[in-house]
Design an enzyme around this catalytic site. Sequence first.
Site, PDB file in Angstrom:
ATOM      1  N   THR A 181     -14.150  39.584  44.032  1.00 33.46           N
ATOM      2  CA  THR A 181     -14.327  38.089  44.048  1.00 33.46           C
ATOM      3  C   THR A 181     -14.371  37.376  42.836  1.00 33.46           C
ATOM      4  O   THR A 181     -14.577  38.250  41.968  1.00 33.46           O
ATOM      5  CB  THR A 181     -15.307  37.609  45.180  1.00 33.46           C
ATOM      6  OG1 THR A 181     -16.450  38.289  44.604  1.00 33.46           O
ATOM      7  CG2 THR A 181     -15.165  38.098  46.555  1.00 33.46           C
ATOM      8  N   LYS A 199     -17.733  40.395  37.847  1.00 34.37           N
ATOM      9  CA  LYS A 199     -19.079  40.822  37.115  1.00 34.37           C
ATOM     10  C   LYS A 199     -20.180  39.917  37.476  1.00 34.37           C
ATOM     11  O   LYS A 199     -21.281  40.201  36.856  1.00 34.37           O
ATOM     12  CB  LYS A 199     -18.393  40.349  35.408  1.00 34.37           C
ATOM     13  CG  LYS A 199     -17.327  41.261  34.899  1.00 34.37           C
ATOM     14  CD  LYS A 199     -17.224  40.629  33.461  1.00 34.37           C
ATOM     15  CE  LYS A 199     -16.247  39.324  33.420  1.00 34.37           C
ATOM     16  NZ  LYS A 199     -14.726  39.600  34.269  1.00 34.37           N
ATOM     17  N   GLY A 224       0.918  33.321  32.075  1.00 29.97           N
ATOM     18  CA  GLY A 224       0.151  34.122  32.998  1.00 29.97           C
ATOM     19  C   GLY A 224      -0.937  35.018  32.251  1.00 29.97           C
ATOM     20  O   GLY A 224      -1.730  35.651  32.928  1.00 29.97           O
ATOM     21  N   GLU A 253      -5.878  31.875  32.813  1.00 27.08           N
ATOM     22  CA  GLU A 253      -5.873  30.946  33.588  1.00 27.08           C
ATOM     23  C   GLU A 253      -5.985  29.435  33.189  1.00 27.08           C
ATOM     24  O   GLU A 253      -6.255  29.243  32.347  1.00 27.08           O
ATOM     25  CB  GLU A 253      -7.217  31.292  34.687  1.00 27.08           C
ATOM     26  CG  GLU A 253      -7.220  32.716  35.254  1.00 27.08           C
ATOM     27  CD  GLU A 253      -6.353  33.119  36.158  1.00 27.08           C
ATOM     28  OE1 GLU A 253      -5.754  32.131  36.812  1.00 27.08           O
ATOM     29  OE2 GLU A 253      -6.241  34.344  36.615  1.00 27.08           O
ATOM     30  N   ASP A 273     -16.740  35.526  29.211  1.00 27.93           N
ATOM     31  CA  ASP A 273     -16.491  36.769  29.766  1.00 27.93           C
ATOM     32  C   ASP A 273     -16.635  38.023  28.735  1.00 27.93           C
ATOM     33  O   ASP A 273     -17.042  38.968  29.151  1.00 27.93           O
ATOM     34  CB  ASP A 273     -14.738  36.760  29.827  1.00 27.93           C
ATOM     35  CG  ASP A 273     -14.265  37.770  30.611  1.00 27.93           C
ATOM     36  OD1 ASP A 273     -14.274  38.107  31.514  1.00 27.93           O
ATOM     37  OD2 ASP A 273     -13.432  38.326  29.619  1.00 27.93           O
ATOM     38  N   LYS A 279     -19.147  41.118  29.500  1.00 21.07           N
ATOM     39  CA  LYS A 279     -18.681  42.618  29.532  1.00 21.07           C
ATOM     40  C   LYS A 279     -19.615  43.423  28.552  1.00 21.07           C
ATOM     41  O   LYS A 279     -20.298  44.563  28.890  1.00 21.07           O
ATOM     42  CB  LYS A 279     -17.415  42.794  28.973  1.00 21.07           C
ATOM     43  CG  LYS A 279     -16.356  42.353  30.052  1.00 21.07           C
ATOM     44  CD  LYS A 279     -15.096  42.171  29.391  1.00 21.07           C
ATOM     45  CE  LYS A 279     -13.782  41.545  30.253  1.00 21.07           C
ATOM     46  NZ  LYS A 279     -12.677  41.124  29.920  1.00 21.07           N
TER      47      LYS A 279
END
Length: 338
Positions: A95, A124, A206, A209, A220, A224
Site C-alpha cells: 500500500t 516503507k 512516468g 509521480e 523517500d 530508506k
Amino acid sequence: MIKKIILSGFGNVGKEFVKLLNEKKSYIKEKYDLTLVLCGILEKDGCIYEDRGLDMSYLYDCPLGSRGILKYSDFNREAFYNYPVLEGDILVECTPSNIETGGPSLNYIINSINRGMDIVMLSKGALVTNFNQLIELANKKDVKIKYSGATAAALPTLDLGTYSLAASQIKNITGILNGTTNYILNRMFEDDISFEEALQEAVEKGIAERENSMDIDGIDSASKLLILSNSLMDTTYSLEDVSITGIRDIKKQHILQAKEENKVIKLLCKAYAKDGKWMLEVTPEKIDTNSLLGNIKGSNKGILFNTDTMGEIYLIGGASNPRGAAAAALKDIINIYI
C-alpha cells in the site's frame, strides 16, 4: 510446498506483482518446488478472497485500486468481503507509504503477524514509524519478515549488507537511493535544463509521480537510509534523527558551478559514525564526475559500503519501476521458504 499469498494494495506495484507472479509461477515451481497461490487482495474499499486462488487472468483486466477489487467482485460476487480477510501464509504489503502513522499497512502487518503469517514489505511507512515493534513482534511470533524492496526497490542494498557483509563491520554507507531525483539532477547536468523542466519531463515519462514531494524533498531517500541503519547498524532511530535536505532548491547555476569544478551534484544518503554515534544525512552534494557514484546516470541507484574487512563494496543499478519492486517482493518470498 504450497504457500497462499494475501496482497495488500492493488496500485501500480501491486498489479505488477500479480502479473509477475503469474509469469514466473511455473519457473518458481520447477526451480524451487514452491507453488505460490494468490488468494486475496486488500484495498481500502474492500477485499477479494478465494481460497483456491484468484483468477489471475481476469485480474489483468481490472483497473487499479479499489475500482479493480469492485470490478473483480462483479465477476465473482462471492469473492468480495467488506473487511480484510487474512487467511494465508504470507502477506505482501505494498500500500502507499504513510511515514506519519504507518497507514493501514501497519494494522494489516500486525494482524497478519499475530495470525502467524510471514511478511514481505514494499511500502516503507510501517517500517519508518514502528520498526522495532514489528521486528520484536515477528520474533515473538516466530514469523519471517523481509523488506528488501523497501530500501531501493530492485537494488539489493539490504541483502548485500545483511548476507554478503556478515561478520564485517560497516564503517560507513554512501548511496543514491532515489531514482527520480537522480534522473532530474542528471537531466539538469546533461542538457542544461531547469529543475522545473526536468521534473516535468520525469512526470511525463512516468519516472516521477505527480505528487512527488517525498522524492524531491528527500523524504523517500531518508526513509530508506533509516531502514538500512536500523537493520544493519542496530540503531533505533526515527525519521527525526535524519538530517534531510532535498533538491527543490537546486538551480541551473549550481549545476554550472559543479561542472566548472569537474563535479556533479547528487542527492546522497550518508551513514557514518561520529563521537560514538551514527549520523544519518540526506543532502545534495558535489562529487567528482568520474567517481563511482558520480557516474550513476538516469534513474539508476547505487550504494557504497565501506567495511573493516572487505574494503569498499559498490552496487549499482536495479530497476526503478513497479516491475523491479515487484521482483524484489517475489525474491523475498522465495528466500523465506527455500
